[in-house]
Design a protein around this motif. Structure first.
Motif, mmCIF file in Angstrom:
data_model
loop_
_atom_site.group_PDB
_atom_site.id
_atom_site.type_symbol
_atom_site.label_atom_id
_atom_site.label_comp_id
_atom_site.label_asym_id
_atom_site.label_seq_id
_atom_site.Cartn_x
_atom_site.Cartn_y
_atom_site.Cartn_z
ATOM 1 N N GLY A 1 17.694 6.026 5.345
ATOM 2 C CA GLY A 1 18.557 6.291 4.208
ATOM 3 C C GLY A 1 17.791 6.831 3.034
ATOM 4 N N LEU A 2 18.458 6.790 1.880
ATOM 5 C CA LEU A 2 17.889 7.282 0.630
ATOM 6 C C LEU A 2 17.510 6.087 -0.225
ATOM 7 C CD1 LEU A 2 17.518 9.919 -1.072
ATOM 8 C CD2 LEU A 2 19.801 9.488 -1.990
ATOM 9 N N VAL A 3 16.273 6.057 -0.705
ATOM 10 C CA VAL A 3 15.800 4.908 -1.472
ATOM 11 C C VAL A 3 14.873 5.375 -2.582
ATOM 12 C CG1 VAL A 3 13.858 4.492 0.095
ATOM 13 C CG2 VAL A 3 14.761 2.611 -1.284
ATOM 14 N N GLN A 4 14.905 4.668 -3.674
ATOM 15 C CA GLN A 4 14.023 4.997 -4.784
ATOM 16 C C GLN A 4 12.597 4.508 -4.485
ATOM 17 O OE1 GLN A 4 15.355 3.384 -8.554
ATOM 18 N NE2 GLN A 4 14.345 5.017 -9.689
ATOM 19 N N ALA A 5 11.631 5.213 -5.013
ATOM 20 C CA ALA A 5 10.237 4.812 -4.851
ATOM 21 C C ALA A 5 10.059 3.368 -5.301
ATOM 22 C CB ALA A 5 9.335 5.739 -5.643
ATOM 23 N N GLY B 1 11.088 0.923 -3.451
ATOM 24 C CA GLY B 1 12.090 0.173 -2.707
ATOM 25 C C GLY B 1 11.692 -0.110 -1.275
ATOM 26 N N SER B 2 12.636 -0.682 -0.538
ATOM 27 C CA SER B 2 12.375 -1.093 0.839
ATOM 28 C C SER B 2 13.493 -0.617 1.761
ATOM 29 C CB SER B 2 12.285 -2.618 0.936
ATOM 30 O OG SER B 2 11.226 -3.123 0.161
ATOM 31 N N LEU B 3 13.118 -0.432 3.009
ATOM 32 C CA LEU B 3 14.065 -0.160 4.086
ATOM 33 C C LEU B 3 13.579 -0.868 5.326
ATOM 34 C CD1 LEU B 3 14.874 3.679 3.858
ATOM 35 C CD2 LEU B 3 16.463 1.795 3.433
ATOM 36 N N ARG B 4 14.523 -1.215 6.189
ATOM 37 C CA ARG B 4 14.168 -1.803 7.475
ATOM 38 C C ARG B 4 14.784 -0.941 8.575
ATOM 39 N NH1 ARG B 4 16.078 -6.782 10.909
ATOM 40 N NH2 ARG B 4 14.118 -7.582 11.740
ATOM 41 N N LEU B 5 13.908 -0.340 9.361
ATOM 42 C CA LEU B 5 14.369 0.466 10.480
ATOM 43 C C LEU B 5 14.482 -0.401 11.724
ATOM 44 C CD1 LEU B 5 12.213 3.695 10.056
ATOM 45 C CD2 LEU B 5 14.381 3.080 8.963
ATOM 46 N N SER B 6 15.477 -0.096 12.530
ATOM 47 C CA SER B 6 15.664 -0.784 13.798
ATOM 48 C C SER B 6 15.664 0.229 14.929
ATOM 49 C CB SER B 6 16.983 -1.546 13.804
ATOM 50 O OG SER B 6 17.017 -2.543 12.812
ATOM 51 N N ALA C 1 10.419 11.315 5.623
ATOM 52 C CA ALA C 1 10.243 11.920 6.946
ATOM 53 C C ALA C 1 11.369 11.455 7.859
ATOM 54 C CB ALA C 1 8.901 11.520 7.551
ATOM 55 N N VAL C 2 11.428 12.062 9.016
ATOM 56 C CA VAL C 2 12.240 11.514 10.104
ATOM 57 C C VAL C 2 11.360 10.535 10.864
ATOM 58 C CG1 VAL C 2 13.534 11.998 12.203
ATOM 59 C CG2 VAL C 2 13.625 13.601 10.270
ATOM 60 N N TYR C 3 11.871 9.333 11.060
ATOM 61 C CA TYR C 3 11.114 8.281 11.720
ATOM 62 C C TYR C 3 11.627 8.109 13.154
ATOM 63 C CZ TYR C 3 8.699 6.923 7.493
ATOM 64 O OH TYR C 3 7.879 6.914 6.383
ATOM 65 N N TYR C 4 10.680 8.050 14.081
ATOM 66 C CA TYR C 4 10.998 7.955 15.498
ATOM 67 C C TYR C 4 10.418 6.676 16.098
ATOM 68 C CZ TYR C 4 11.926 12.971 15.113
ATOM 69 O OH TYR C 4 12.414 14.207 14.753
ATOM 70 N N GLN D 1 16.457 9.524 9.416
ATOM 71 C CA GLN D 1 15.886 10.124 8.211
ATOM 72 C C GLN D 1 15.642 9.072 7.140
ATOM 73 O OE1 GLN D 1 15.132 13.561 7.420
ATOM 74 N NE2 GLN D 1 14.191 12.579 5.633
ATOM 75 N N VAL D 2 14.448 9.112 6.571
ATOM 76 C CA VAL D 2 14.103 8.282 5.413
ATOM 77 C C VAL D 2 13.718 9.229 4.285
ATOM 78 C CG1 VAL D 2 12.455 6.639 4.467
ATOM 79 C CG2 VAL D 2 13.357 6.317 6.782
ATOM 80 N N THR D 3 14.407 9.083 3.160
ATOM 81 C CA THR D 3 14.120 9.911 1.994
ATOM 82 C C THR D 3 13.841 9.001 0.813
ATOM 83 O OG1 THR D 3 15.587 11.655 2.810
ATOM 84 C CG2 THR D 3 14.964 11.735 0.485
#
Length: 126
Positions: free
Chosen positions: A10-14, A16-21, A92-95, A121-123
């Motif tokens: 997703g879209l996140v501010q610098a 911040g955090s994301l959790r990919l599954s 980037a696109v995360y794989y 996609q992670v932006t």
């Protein structure tokens, strides 16, 4: 045949955090090293993190060490990437990818991974 599906981008501010599954189907993950890679526009796909078949051993790219954490749940056939303190250069696109077989050394080269997801996609914006 192993199929991998990533989610959580997703879209996140610098900062911040994301959790990919990464959800797997088709076969067990218990004999696979599982890795995360990323590819930014105009750049080659690069290694991010890998976890051994048991999850006991992990290894990270220097650029994400201390900020990202890879984990896995073989019973659920799932792999995760917790990303904290995100930076714009993490965009980037995360794989998600699987490397078959239980080897002594963790694999980090894209050519060593036989199954890949479609990417998420992670932006990160500043």
């Amino acid at each position: 045949q192993l199929q991998l599906v990533e989610s959580g981008g997703g879209l996140v501010q610098a900062g911040g955090s994301l959790r990919l599954s990464c959800a797997a189907s088709g076969r067990t993950l218990s004999d696979c090293d599982m890795g995360w890679f990323r590819q930014a526009p105009g750049k080659e796909r690069e290694f991010v993190a890998v976890a051994s078949w048991s999850g006991a051993r992990t290894y990270y790219a220097d650029s994400v060490k201390g900020r990202f954490t890879i984990s896995r749940d073989n019973a659920r056939k799932a792999v995760f990437l917790q990303m904290n303190s995100l930076k714009p250069e993490d965009t980037a696109v995360y794989y998600c990818a699987a490397a078959f077989g239980r080897l002594g050394l963790l694999r980090t080269a894209p050519s060593q991974f036989g199954s890949w997801g479609q990417g998420t996609q992670v932006t990160v914006f500043s």
